[in-house]
Design an enzyme around this catalytic site. Sequence first.
Site, short mmCIF file in Angstrom:
data_model
loop_
_atom_site.label_atom_id
_atom_site.label_comp_id
_atom_site.label_asym_id
_atom_site.label_seq_id
_atom_site.Cartn_x
_atom_site.Cartn_y
_atom_site.Cartn_z
N CYS A 25 0.76 -1.14 -0.13
CA CYS A 25 -0.14 0.07 -0.09
C CYS A 25 1.01 1.10 -0.03
CB CYS A 25 -0.90 -0.07 1.18
SG CYS A 25 0.06 0.02 2.87
N HIS A 159 -2.30 1.11 7.14
CA HIS A 159 -2.38 1.08 5.96
C HIS A 159 -2.38 2.54 5.09
CE1 HIS A 159 -4.16 -0.39 2.05
NE2 HIS A 159 -5.22 0.11 2.22
N ASN A 175 -8.18 4.07 -2.47
CA ASN A 175 -7.67 2.87 -2.00
C ASN A 175 -6.88 2.00 -2.87
OD1 ASN A 175 -6.75 0.97 -0.05
ND2 ASN A 175 -8.89 0.35 0.56
#
Length: 214
Positions: A25, A159, A175
């Site tokens: 990520c 994250h 995302n």
Amino acid sequence: YPESIDWREKGAVTPVKNQNPCGSCWAFSTVATIEGINKIITGQLISLSEQELLDCEYRSHGCDGGYQTPSLQYVVDNGVHTEREYPYEKKQGRCRAKDKKGPKVYITGYKYVPANDEISLIQAIANQPVSVVTDSRGRGFQFYKGGIYEGPCGTNTDHAVTAVGYGKTYLLLKNSWGPNWGEKGYIRIKRASGRSKGTCGVYTSSFFPIKGYR
């Protein structure tokens, strides 16, 4: 700064990508901010290579997680190739940046947004997409389908995502779990909510790249 902004409408956001099953990520968040500022400065939206950061940015830990600042510094020092030239492989491999041809995108620096300060973050997002972190562990986040998310979640973040806009009551986050998650790959997360760290810790660690005219 404006009451609301959506960098997708300004053509500064590439289509939603999918990191899975690799814990990369950090690379997706960093790259999305660079794609954004590159479009704002040059007028060109170019999908850039997360795989290059995964393979070549040694201070991070590949698919086991990484960091915003070393990955931004890597692009200051080395530039980053396009996605087409150095495509995503869902796993860490040998650094092949030297073997790649074609143009690279550079940044000239990066800046930290003061932590736990909503207005500073909003002002930054008004200028460009910004790398932010969240607590994504909760089922509510994992299986988010739409609407303005308020939790439950903690502020111990795990994250990295990319803030690409905001409205009066929410931040708009891109995302890297593919377009079938959330609102076509995005989540709207509640602003402020009385917690200085922000909903799911979203105000705790935010960075954006700086790009001169080159």
